[in-house]
Design a protein around this motif. Sequence first.
Motif, PDB file in Angstrom:
ATOM      1  N   TYR A  75       0.852  -1.162   0.004  1.00 47.85           N
ATOM      2  CA  TYR A  75       0.050  -0.023  -0.002  1.00 47.85           C
ATOM      3  C   TYR A  75       1.147   1.115  -0.053  1.00 47.85           C
ATOM      4  O   TYR A  75       1.714   1.299   0.952  1.00 47.85           O
ATOM      5  CB  TYR A  75      -1.037  -0.057   1.131  1.00 47.85           C
ATOM      6  CG  TYR A  75      -1.786   1.058   1.470  1.00 47.85           C
ATOM      7  CD1 TYR A  75      -1.800   2.151   0.461  1.00 47.85           C
ATOM      8  CD2 TYR A  75      -2.282   1.280   2.720  1.00 47.85           C
ATOM      9  CE1 TYR A  75      -2.782   3.296   0.940  1.00 47.85           C
ATOM     10  CE2 TYR A  75      -3.309   2.361   3.120  1.00 47.85           C
ATOM     11  CZ  TYR A  75      -3.364   3.438   2.129  1.00 47.85           C
ATOM     12  OH  TYR A  75      -4.348   4.332   2.438  1.00 47.85           O
ATOM     13  N   CYS A  83      -7.069  -5.615   3.519  1.00 49.36           N
ATOM     14  CA  CYS A  83      -7.375  -4.350   3.489  1.00 49.36           C
ATOM     15  C   CYS A  83      -6.927  -3.479   4.834  1.00 49.36           C
ATOM     16  O   CYS A  83      -6.098  -2.659   5.031  1.00 49.36           O
ATOM     17  CB  CYS A  83      -8.493  -3.788   2.612  1.00 49.36           C
ATOM     18  SG  CYS A  83      -8.775  -3.919   0.974  1.00 49.36           S
ATOM     19  N   LEU A 101      -1.771   0.482  -5.093  1.00 49.77           N
ATOM     20  CA  LEU A 101      -1.811  -0.947  -4.615  1.00 49.77           C
ATOM     21  C   LEU A 101      -0.740  -1.547  -5.517  1.00 49.77           C
ATOM     22  O   LEU A 101      -0.788  -1.430  -6.946  1.00 49.77           O
ATOM     23  CB  LEU A 101      -3.161  -1.697  -4.699  1.00 49.77           C
ATOM     24  CG  LEU A 101      -3.002  -3.150  -4.398  1.00 49.77           C
ATOM     25  CD1 LEU A 101      -2.593  -3.262  -3.037  1.00 49.77           C
ATOM     26  CD2 LEU A 101      -4.408  -3.923  -4.540  1.00 49.77           C
TER      27      LEU A 101
END
Length: 440
Positions: free
Chosen positions: A157, A278, A205
């Motif tokens: 990320y 996530c 990402l």
Amino acid sequence: MEKQTLIIDKRKELSTKYKKIIEGLDCSVTIANKLNKAFETIQKTEPDLVIVSDSIEEPLADFCKKIRILTYNTRPIIIAISKSAETEDRIKALENGADDFLSEPINSEEFKMRIMAHLRREFESNINLKTNLPTKTYSLKALKRTIAKDDKWACLYVSIQNFEFYKELYSTLASDKLIQTYCAIINSTIDKKDYFGHISDNEFLIITTPFYAEKLASFLTYAFDSVSKKFYSENDAKRGYTILQGDEKAGRRSEFVYTTIGIVTNEFKKYKDSIDVCNALIQTHNLAKTGYSNYAIDRPQLSANDSIQEKEFNNKIWILEDDQALSYLLTTTMELQGYQVEALNNTQTISTLATSNITFETTPAVIIIDAGDIETLLGLDICKCLKQDNRFSNTKIIVTSILHDKELVLNTGADLYLPKPYDLLTLVQWINSFIKEVNN
């Protein structure tokens, strides 16, 4: 990312033929000869294209409608294939969600070109025009597909911090150039098999292998710092920070942009779904937020039961204001806002704290310091000491002063310069904003 196609067809020979044609387009193909398997595959991998044959148990049009309802978030291309060439059957299938209708027998070359056109259109509809990278929707789809496989993977990320401040000060055009340059650096570094797409304008990402993930993060932090300062004016680069403009943000110090990277892998932990990944990515990414380019990677941990500690919300404020009436007013106002407030009216008190080795249970989220009289400006020296102290690395410092010299104040490391006299409501708004930043 490799495109994915699902063929729903009970016929072994024809479905295999279609599969071979599509695989020639560098596309992964799954065949489902039962409806329950078809629905399971759709939910698990969210294919880009679904081919439905009328060999299935229920009417073709009804099944197209079910697929469209099931995939309203991801919306794959649906192609209906039928032995019928009747106009009524075509219209019924198209009305119920099919994007195309092909009558068998189908010319292999035409079939290939139609599939290619549909896949190209589907991909182009999910592209960010500034960077030519896939959008958030496609990135989440890529993550979901990665988790569905049994392979080892690593997710990065990647974000650019202080991006909105930079965009506001230097314009959208300059911020676009910054993003495009960083994307070019990343693209030149990753492997062709890796995935790289947007999460937001300044967040990305990357999906790669666990072996390469940390090396990639290490290089990106170095590369970003090597080029980022070139996007600032000569005066700002020399000063080492920017000063925001405008009535609302005038006097706010903003540090240069930097990159933060959080890394999660499935080497040591099995994740149940994309939401689980996530959440882990966000937590790891937040650990890397240190005020400079940095990355953090999840590691296997040994811990006892109930050993996880949640980060406590910090709403603590210190006030250093020698004017006792103003100090009392500030303390009362902030307490009414629900903050924990401590007024240190003696400048020597906080000066001692700034130069001592005392440890605090919770360092304040915000410190309000009066710069002092024009002759001594003791508050500026205190601000400088606090900013050099690691104990106060996450603390935001607001300096108020009768001396209207913005750069002199901000050069001490203050996060905000507020000239006296100031509006109390403005101060409260700044404190609310800083409290959110500290606890983010």
